[in-house]
Design a protein around this motif. Structure first.
Motif, mmCIF file in Angstrom:
data_model
loop_
_atom_site.group_PDB
_atom_site.id
_atom_site.type_symbol
_atom_site.label_atom_id
_atom_site.label_comp_id
_atom_site.label_asym_id
_atom_site.label_seq_id
_atom_site.Cartn_x
_atom_site.Cartn_y
_atom_site.Cartn_z
ATOM 1 N N VAL A 1 6.697 -28.970 -11.343
ATOM 2 C CA VAL A 1 6.941 -27.628 -11.868
ATOM 3 C C VAL A 1 7.146 -26.587 -10.770
ATOM 4 C CG1 VAL A 1 5.694 -28.053 -14.019
ATOM 5 C CG2 VAL A 1 4.481 -27.090 -12.058
ATOM 6 N N ARG A 2 7.255 -27.033 -9.543
ATOM 7 C CA ARG A 2 7.361 -26.110 -8.413
ATOM 8 C C ARG A 2 8.470 -25.072 -8.617
ATOM 9 N NH1 ARG A 2 5.982 -27.406 -2.696
ATOM 10 N NH2 ARG A 2 5.194 -29.165 -3.838
ATOM 11 N N ASP A 3 9.593 -25.469 -9.186
ATOM 12 C CA ASP A 3 10.710 -24.550 -9.385
ATOM 13 C C ASP A 3 10.516 -23.655 -10.611
ATOM 14 O OD1 ASP A 3 10.979 -26.795 -11.053
ATOM 15 O OD2 ASP A 3 13.127 -26.452 -11.272
ATOM 16 N N ARG A 4 9.454 -23.862 -11.395
ATOM 17 C CA ARG A 4 9.225 -23.091 -12.618
ATOM 18 C C ARG A 4 8.050 -22.133 -12.519
ATOM 19 N NH1 ARG A 4 8.631 -27.898 -16.691
ATOM 20 N NH2 ARG A 4 7.544 -26.280 -17.813
ATOM 21 N N VAL A 5 7.303 -22.157 -11.406
ATOM 22 C CA VAL A 5 6.108 -21.332 -11.275
ATOM 23 C C VAL A 5 6.212 -20.478 -10.019
ATOM 24 C CG1 VAL A 5 3.601 -21.356 -10.986
ATOM 25 C CG2 VAL A 5 4.692 -23.076 -12.434
ATOM 26 N N ARG A 6 5.873 -19.193 -10.154
ATOM 27 C CA ARG A 6 5.828 -18.305 -8.999
ATOM 28 C C ARG A 6 4.490 -17.587 -8.995
ATOM 29 N NH1 ARG A 6 10.290 -14.200 -8.257
ATOM 30 N NH2 ARG A 6 9.159 -14.019 -6.319
ATOM 31 N N PHE A 7 3.857 -17.539 -7.839
ATOM 32 C CA PHE A 7 2.624 -16.784 -7.659
ATOM 33 C C PHE A 7 2.971 -15.589 -6.780
ATOM 34 C CE2 PHE A 7 1.263 -21.079 -8.559
ATOM 35 C CZ PHE A 7 0.286 -20.868 -9.513
ATOM 36 N N LEU B 1 -3.964 -26.678 -20.859
ATOM 37 C CA LEU B 1 -3.037 -25.574 -20.635
ATOM 38 C C LEU B 1 -1.641 -26.111 -20.315
ATOM 39 C CD1 LEU B 1 -2.589 -22.518 -20.375
ATOM 40 C CD2 LEU B 1 -3.324 -22.726 -17.986
ATOM 41 N N ALA B 2 -1.557 -27.118 -19.459
ATOM 42 C CA ALA B 2 -0.264 -27.717 -19.117
ATOM 43 C C ALA B 2 0.411 -28.290 -20.360
ATOM 44 C CB ALA B 2 -0.452 -28.801 -18.062
ATOM 45 N N GLY B 3 -0.361 -28.933 -21.220
ATOM 46 C CA GLY B 3 0.198 -29.475 -22.456
ATOM 47 C C GLY B 3 0.734 -28.380 -23.355
ATOM 48 N N ARG B 4 0.017 -27.271 -23.430
ATOM 49 C CA ARG B 4 0.465 -26.138 -24.252
ATOM 50 C C ARG B 4 1.742 -25.525 -23.680
ATOM 51 N NH1 ARG B 4 -3.336 -23.693 -27.478
ATOM 52 N NH2 ARG B 4 -1.585 -22.433 -28.136
ATOM 53 N N ILE B 5 1.823 -25.432 -22.356
ATOM 54 C CA ILE B 5 3.032 -24.893 -21.722
ATOM 55 C C ILE B 5 4.221 -25.802 -22.007
ATOM 56 C CG2 ILE B 5 4.148 -24.443 -19.490
ATOM 57 C CD1 ILE B 5 1.356 -23.423 -18.531
ATOM 58 N N ASP B 6 4.003 -27.101 -21.888
ATOM 59 C CA ASP B 6 5.087 -28.062 -22.164
ATOM 60 C C ASP B 6 5.585 -27.972 -23.601
ATOM 61 O OD1 ASP B 6 5.117 -29.051 -19.592
ATOM 62 O OD2 ASP B 6 3.839 -30.776 -20.054
ATOM 63 N N ALA B 7 4.709 -27.596 -24.527
ATOM 64 C CA ALA B 7 5.068 -27.568 -25.947
ATOM 65 C C ALA B 7 5.571 -26.200 -26.430
ATOM 66 C CB ALA B 7 3.845 -27.979 -26.780
ATOM 67 N N LEU B 8 5.734 -25.246 -25.515
ATOM 68 C CA LEU B 8 6.157 -23.907 -25.929
ATOM 69 C C LEU B 8 7.556 -23.919 -26.522
ATOM 70 C CD1 LEU B 8 4.848 -21.739 -22.966
ATOM 71 C CD2 LEU B 8 4.024 -21.715 -25.325
#
Length: 133
Positions: free
Chosen positions: A4-10, A89-96
């Motif tokens: 997910v490196r290309d999908r997350v920014r901090f 949380l990761a599962g919920r993000i994947d299912a959005l």
């Protein structure tokens, strides 16, 4: 490792108008509170900002988030540190759903931010302080 490196920014939060522009770039706001006395007794500023910006939020089912967000936005959290929370949380993000539906749902809950605005909060605090004096 998770792909997910290309999908997350901090990023560091900005202030003023720049903050609202920054929030505008979000698809989903994350707000995690621990399920202990500290987490249950406070409201994070980011939860209120996400609401005011009309963002879809994924939050731990604790404290204020549990009281104001719909079930679809809540993720169980147990204790002061929940090792399984991040996988949930990761599962919920994947299912959005798609971005259009995320935006619609965020805007629908955005009106709840009024409860946290100073014109709403100040009379409550004034009543508390008046009762103490």
């Amino acid at each position: 490792r998770l792909g997910v490196r290309d999908r997350v920014r901090f990023v560091e939060p900005l202030e003023g108008e720049a903050l609202w522009e920054q929030l505008g770039a979000l698809d989903v706001g994350l707000s995690t509170q621990t399920d202990d006395d500290v987490g249950r007794s406070r409201t994070t500023g980011k939860l209120v900002q996400y609401l005011a910006a009309g963002k879809f939020i994924l939050a731990s089912r604790v404290g204020t988030a549990a009281a104001v967000l719909p079930e679809e936005m809540l993720v169980p959290y147990h204790g002061a540190w929940d090792e399984g929370y991040f996988d949930q949380l990761a599962g919920r993000i994947d299912a959005l759903p798609d971005r259009a539906l995320l935006r619609k749902r965020g805007l629908e809950i955005g009106r709840r931010s009024v409860d946290f605005a100073y014109p709403t909060l100040m009379p409550r605090w004034e009543a508390v302080f008046a009762a103490l004096s």
